[in-house]
Design a protein around this motif. Structure first.
Motif, mmCIF file in Angstrom:
data_model
loop_
_atom_site.group_PDB
_atom_site.id
_atom_site.type_symbol
_atom_site.label_atom_id
_atom_site.label_comp_id
_atom_site.label_asym_id
_atom_site.label_seq_id
_atom_site.Cartn_x
_atom_site.Cartn_y
_atom_site.Cartn_z
ATOM 1 N N LEU A 3 0.843 -1.175 0.000
ATOM 2 C CA LEU A 3 0.000 0.000 0.000
ATOM 3 C C LEU A 3 0.882 1.229 0.000
ATOM 4 O O LEU A 3 2.018 1.189 0.474
ATOM 5 C CB LEU A 3 -0.895 -0.004 1.234
ATOM 6 C CG LEU A 3 -1.793 -1.232 1.398
ATOM 7 C CD1 LEU A 3 -2.612 -1.129 2.669
ATOM 8 C CD2 LEU A 3 -2.698 -1.391 0.194
ATOM 9 N N ALA A 23 -4.831 1.576 -2.397
ATOM 10 C CA ALA A 23 -5.025 0.203 -1.943
ATOM 11 C C ALA A 23 -5.573 -0.670 -3.062
ATOM 12 O O ALA A 23 -6.486 -1.455 -2.852
ATOM 13 C CB ALA A 23 -5.967 0.187 -0.743
ATOM 14 N N PHE A 26 -6.866 -4.430 -2.694
ATOM 15 C CA PHE A 26 -7.090 -4.677 -1.274
ATOM 16 C C PHE A 26 -8.479 -4.274 -0.823
ATOM 17 O O PHE A 26 -8.708 -4.068 0.367
ATOM 18 C CB PHE A 26 -6.049 -3.932 -0.440
ATOM 19 C CG PHE A 26 -4.664 -4.477 -0.602
ATOM 20 C CD1 PHE A 26 -3.808 -3.943 -1.557
ATOM 21 C CD2 PHE A 26 -4.204 -5.520 0.176
ATOM 22 C CE1 PHE A 26 -2.529 -4.438 -1.721
ATOM 23 C CE2 PHE A 26 -2.926 -6.017 0.027
ATOM 24 C CZ PHE A 26 -2.095 -5.478 -0.920
ATOM 25 N N TYR A 29 -10.171 -6.186 2.057
ATOM 26 C CA TYR A 29 -9.440 -6.260 3.318
ATOM 27 C C TYR A 29 -9.703 -5.054 4.207
ATOM 28 O O TYR A 29 -9.936 -3.947 3.718
ATOM 29 C CB TYR A 29 -7.937 -6.333 3.051
ATOM 30 C CG TYR A 29 -7.507 -7.578 2.329
ATOM 31 C CD1 TYR A 29 -7.508 -7.636 0.940
ATOM 32 C CD2 TYR A 29 -7.087 -8.713 3.020
ATOM 33 C CE1 TYR A 29 -7.116 -8.780 0.261
ATOM 34 C CE2 TYR A 29 -6.686 -9.855 2.354
ATOM 35 C CZ TYR A 29 -6.706 -9.880 0.980
ATOM 36 O OH TYR A 29 -6.321 -11.017 0.321
ATOM 37 N N ILE A 31 -8.312 -2.153 6.386
ATOM 38 C CA ILE A 31 -7.111 -1.326 6.253
ATOM 39 C C ILE A 31 -6.957 -0.469 7.502
ATOM 40 O O ILE A 31 -7.949 0.025 8.057
ATOM 41 C CB ILE A 31 -7.209 -0.405 5.024
ATOM 42 C CG1 ILE A 31 -7.371 -1.244 3.741
ATOM 43 C CG2 ILE A 31 -5.975 0.491 4.924
ATOM 44 C CD1 ILE A 31 -6.182 -2.091 3.382
ATOM 45 N N SER A 50 -13.643 -3.836 5.528
ATOM 46 C CA SER A 50 -13.574 -3.877 4.068
ATOM 47 C C SER A 50 -14.698 -3.084 3.401
ATOM 48 O O SER A 50 -14.491 -2.465 2.360
ATOM 49 C CB SER A 50 -13.585 -5.321 3.564
ATOM 50 O OG SER A 50 -14.761 -5.991 4.002
ATOM 51 N N SER A 74 -10.312 2.457 -4.915
ATOM 52 C CA SER A 74 -9.262 1.680 -4.232
ATOM 53 C C SER A 74 -8.417 2.570 -3.328
ATOM 54 O O SER A 74 -7.185 2.469 -3.306
ATOM 55 C CB SER A 74 -8.361 0.964 -5.261
ATOM 56 O OG SER A 74 -9.106 0.070 -6.041
ATOM 57 N N VAL A 95 -2.647 -3.480 5.498
ATOM 58 C CA VAL A 95 -3.733 -4.427 5.725
ATOM 59 C C VAL A 95 -3.782 -4.694 7.217
ATOM 60 O O VAL A 95 -2.744 -4.861 7.866
ATOM 61 C CB VAL A 95 -3.492 -5.728 4.942
ATOM 62 C CG1 VAL A 95 -4.511 -6.793 5.327
ATOM 63 C CG2 VAL A 95 -3.534 -5.455 3.444
ATOM 64 N N ALA A 113 1.526 -5.773 3.801
ATOM 65 C CA ALA A 113 1.489 -4.782 2.720
ATOM 66 C C ALA A 113 1.881 -3.389 3.197
ATOM 67 O O ALA A 113 1.387 -2.388 2.692
ATOM 68 C CB ALA A 113 0.111 -4.755 2.045
#
Length: 124
Positions: A3, A23, A26, A29, A31, A50, A74, A95, A113
């Motif tokens: 990221l 991201a 991702f 996920y 964050i 998420s 994203s 993440v 990440a």
């Protein structure tokens, strides 16, 4: 894949900044945003699940920072208002693993990440 955080800078106390976390890939996920001040250990700041429907803030930033995400872009954001000199740190996104108490997030930690952070400096 990592990221990438951006948006840091120099701001006076009481000012605002908005950090962005690219991201791509991702969106499924959770964050988190984390920060590390000079000479201190990295600490969690805020996390988001998420879907973006659940958020978590640590006590030092609660009421001043707002985390959000736009999965279509994203991107995860951290809007930081009423900044204080003690907010000065390198900010990272990653993440995150999130813990729940009931239906609410009770904590989070960085998992993977990690990318290069972005420096936020708040002058007094």
């Amino acid at each position: 894949v990592q990221l990438q955080a951006s948006g840091g800078g120099l701001v006076q106390a009481g000012g605002s900044l908005r950090l962005s976390c690219a991201a791509s890939g991702f969106t499924s996920y959770a964050i988190g945003w984390f920060r590390q001040a000079s000479g201190k250990e990295r600490e969690e700041v805020s996390c988001i699940n998420s879907s973006g429907g659940k958020t978590y803030y640590t006590d030092p930033v609660k009421g001043r920072f707002t985390i959000s995400r736009d999965n279509a872009k994203s991107t995860v954001y951290l809007q930081m208002n009423s900044l204080k000199p003690e907010d000065t740190a390198v900010y990272y996104c990653a993440v995150a693993a999130i813990a729940f108490k009931g239906s609410e997030i009770s904590g989070c930690s960085g998992l993977d990440a990690w990318g290069q952070g972005t420096l936020v400096t708040v002058s007094s």
